[in-house]
Design a protein around this motif. Structure first.
Motif, short mmCIF file in Angstrom:
data_model
loop_
_atom_site.label_atom_id
_atom_site.label_comp_id
_atom_site.label_asym_id
_atom_site.label_seq_id
_atom_site.Cartn_x
_atom_site.Cartn_y
_atom_site.Cartn_z
N ASN A 194 30.53 24.55 -82.53
CA ASN A 194 29.56 25.42 -83.04
C ASN A 194 30.68 26.42 -83.95
OD1 ASN A 194 27.02 26.10 -84.38
ND2 ASN A 194 27.05 27.46 -82.87
N ALA A 195 31.11 27.12 -83.05
CA ALA A 195 32.25 28.35 -83.44
C ALA A 195 33.18 27.72 -84.54
CB ALA A 195 32.92 29.00 -82.18
N CYS A 196 33.60 26.53 -84.30
CA CYS A 196 34.74 25.98 -85.32
C CYS A 196 34.20 25.58 -86.59
CB CYS A 196 35.77 25.10 -84.62
SG CYS A 196 36.53 25.76 -82.97
N GLY A 197 32.96 25.56 -86.73
CA GLY A 197 32.24 24.50 -87.73
C GLY A 197 32.33 23.11 -87.84
N GLU A 198 32.73 22.75 -86.60
CA GLU A 198 32.79 21.50 -86.56
C GLU A 198 31.73 20.62 -85.86
OE1 GLU A 198 35.16 19.49 -87.72
OE2 GLU A 198 36.93 20.69 -88.22
N LEU A 199 30.61 20.89 -85.64
CA LEU A 199 29.54 20.29 -85.14
C LEU A 199 28.48 19.64 -86.01
CD1 LEU A 199 28.16 19.92 -82.40
CD2 LEU A 199 26.69 22.28 -83.05
N VAL A 200 28.21 18.51 -85.86
CA VAL A 200 27.08 17.78 -86.62
C VAL A 200 26.12 17.11 -85.60
CG1 VAL A 200 28.36 15.41 -86.51
CG2 VAL A 200 26.83 15.79 -88.34
N HIS A 201 24.76 16.97 -86.04
CA HIS A 201 23.97 16.68 -85.40
C HIS A 201 23.40 15.34 -85.91
CE1 HIS A 201 22.06 20.85 -84.24
NE2 HIS A 201 23.23 20.66 -83.56
N VAL A 202 23.08 14.28 -84.92
CA VAL A 202 22.72 12.98 -85.16
C VAL A 202 21.29 12.92 -84.90
CG1 VAL A 202 23.08 10.67 -85.01
CG2 VAL A 202 25.13 12.23 -85.30
N ALA A 203 20.48 12.70 -85.65
CA ALA A 203 19.05 12.72 -85.48
C ALA A 203 18.56 11.53 -84.60
CB ALA A 203 18.02 12.87 -86.61
N ALA A 204 19.30 10.43 -84.82
CA ALA A 204 18.94 9.23 -84.04
C ALA A 204 19.19 9.31 -82.62
CB ALA A 204 19.64 8.12 -84.72
N LEU A 237 31.18 31.92 -72.60
CA LEU A 237 31.67 30.65 -73.35
C LEU A 237 31.74 31.01 -74.87
CD1 LEU A 237 29.93 27.71 -71.42
CD2 LEU A 237 32.20 28.68 -71.16
N TRP A 238 30.67 31.83 -75.54
CA TRP A 238 30.88 32.06 -76.77
C TRP A 238 32.02 32.88 -77.12
CZ3 TRP A 238 29.76 30.47 -81.42
CH2 TRP A 238 29.57 31.28 -82.46
N GLU A 240 34.75 33.02 -75.72
CA GLU A 240 36.00 32.11 -75.40
C GLU A 240 36.00 31.26 -76.70
OE1 GLU A 240 39.43 30.38 -74.14
OE2 GLU A 240 38.68 32.40 -74.00
N ALA A 241 34.85 30.73 -77.08
CA ALA A 241 34.97 29.69 -78.30
C ALA A 241 35.29 30.36 -79.47
CB ALA A 241 33.50 29.27 -78.18
N ARG A 242 35.09 31.75 -79.83
CA ARG A 242 35.27 32.45 -80.96
C ARG A 242 36.76 32.62 -80.76
NH1 ARG A 242 31.41 37.31 -81.85
NH2 ARG A 242 32.55 37.53 -83.62
N ARG A 243 37.31 32.74 -79.62
CA ARG A 243 38.86 33.14 -79.67
C ARG A 243 39.84 31.85 -79.75
NH1 ARG A 243 42.99 32.13 -76.52
NH2 ARG A 243 41.80 30.92 -75.02
N ARG A 244 39.11 30.93 -79.33
CA ARG A 244 39.85 29.53 -79.63
C ARG A 244 39.72 29.11 -80.97
NH1 ARG A 244 39.94 25.65 -74.37
NH2 ARG A 244 39.90 27.20 -72.70
N ALA A 245 38.67 29.22 -81.61
CA ALA A 245 38.25 29.05 -83.10
C ALA A 245 39.25 29.88 -83.95
CB ALA A 245 36.80 29.46 -83.43
N ARG A 246 39.59 31.11 -83.68
CA ARG A 246 40.25 32.11 -84.54
C ARG A 246 41.87 31.47 -84.41
NH1 ARG A 246 37.15 36.29 -82.60
NH2 ARG A 246 38.36 36.57 -80.70
N ALA A 247 42.27 30.98 -82.91
CA ALA A 247 43.47 30.44 -82.96
C ALA A 247 43.71 28.98 -83.56
CB ALA A 247 43.92 30.22 -81.26
N ARG A 248 42.70 28.33 -83.89
CA ARG A 248 42.75 27.30 -84.48
C ARG A 248 42.74 27.32 -85.72
NH1 ARG A 248 38.78 23.04 -86.14
NH2 ARG A 248 39.51 20.95 -85.39
N ALA A 249 42.32 28.34 -86.40
CA ALA A 249 42.06 28.34 -87.80
C ALA A 249 43.52 28.48 -88.42
CB ALA A 249 41.60 29.36 -88.16
#
Length: 249
Positions: A194-204, A237-238, A240-249
């Motif tokens: 979610n923090a990286c903008g890489e999450l997709v929901h599958v309704a099925a 966790l949020w 840490e997720a934001r920290r890793r997202a910035r490092a990934r960008a």
């Protein structure tokens, strides 16, 4: 047959009662190039003996002598996997036919796909522990980062590892798990994606979930102290997720 190689990552612990039925449902879905990576967390029942009878070259079993808990066991399974798309799996559920194709397609444009699940027996949805309503992910909410994170922090987000798939290139960001993470590895993966903008929901739904007394995760509301500890963990966790997202960008 697709060109994608799928790794199913499973943690087992004293799961002999339901494991064979789960494996049968998984192997029926997989293609010849796929694999099932099973890390056993020092089971004391017949789990490892059962796994030794599985006559399928796609299944790789890694028994461990020390019990480390399901979070570290799943982490190890992810690290051992070699596929292009990794699908987490519990030891006691049943895969819905079509799961492989659905989640592989979902990871073409997003690194982490989270689907819905239903209850084994009547295919009804889970109920939210907070509202009592049907507990479902909506496809249109996948890109709503703030909304999704608020739902996670409230304890009202139905992200289950057994209904998730991860693209291999995301492992460098997701692993290692934070060293303080001792529960809810699935919420870590959802929070990070979610923090990286890489999450997709599958309704099925892609899993039929078996509810029994030994489930590692529960849909029942927690006590006040446990709920506060869980919320604190999710805030950490949020961050840490934001920290890793910035490092990934």
């Amino acid at each position: 047959m697709s060109d994608v190689r799928v790794s199913v990552c499973m943690a087992t612990y004293n799961g002999a009662a339901y494991l064979q039925e789960q494996l049968d449902s998984i192997l029926a879905e997989l293609e010849p190039q796929d694999e099932v990576v099973i890390v056993d967390d020092a089971s004391s029942d017949g789990t490892v003996a059962l796994l030794s009878t599985v006559d399928d070259p796609r299944v790789r079993v890694h028994p461990r002598g020390n019990n480390r808990g399901y979070v570290r066991t799943f982490e190890e399974a992810l690290g051992l996997a070699t596929g292009d798309v990794l699908m987490l799996s519990d030891q006691d559920d049943i895969w819905v036919p079509g799961r492989r194709a659905l989640l592989v397609d979902a990871t073409l444009d997003h690194a982490v796909a989270a689907s819905n699940l239903v209850l084994l027996g009547d295919d009804s949805p889970l109920r939210s522990p907070l509202t009592g309503r049907d507990w479902l992910l909506r496809a249109e909410d996948g890109a709503r980062t703030a909304y999704n994170q608020r739902q996670i922090l409230m304890g009202d987000a139905p992200y289950f590892g057994c209904a998730m798939a991860i693209r291999r290139d995301f492992l460098a960001t997701a692993l290692p798990f934070p060293d303080y993470l001792d529960e809810s590895h699935d919420l870590w993966l959802a929070t990070l994606a979610n923090a990286c903008g890489e999450l997709v929901h599958v309704a099925a739904p892609t899993v039929r979930r078996r509810i029994h007394d030994s489930n590692a995760s529960s849909e029942r509301p927690r006590g006040v102290r446990q709920a506060l500890q869980s919320r604190l963990l999710l805030v950490r966790l949020w961050r840490e997720a934001r920290r890793r997202a910035r490092a990934r960008a």
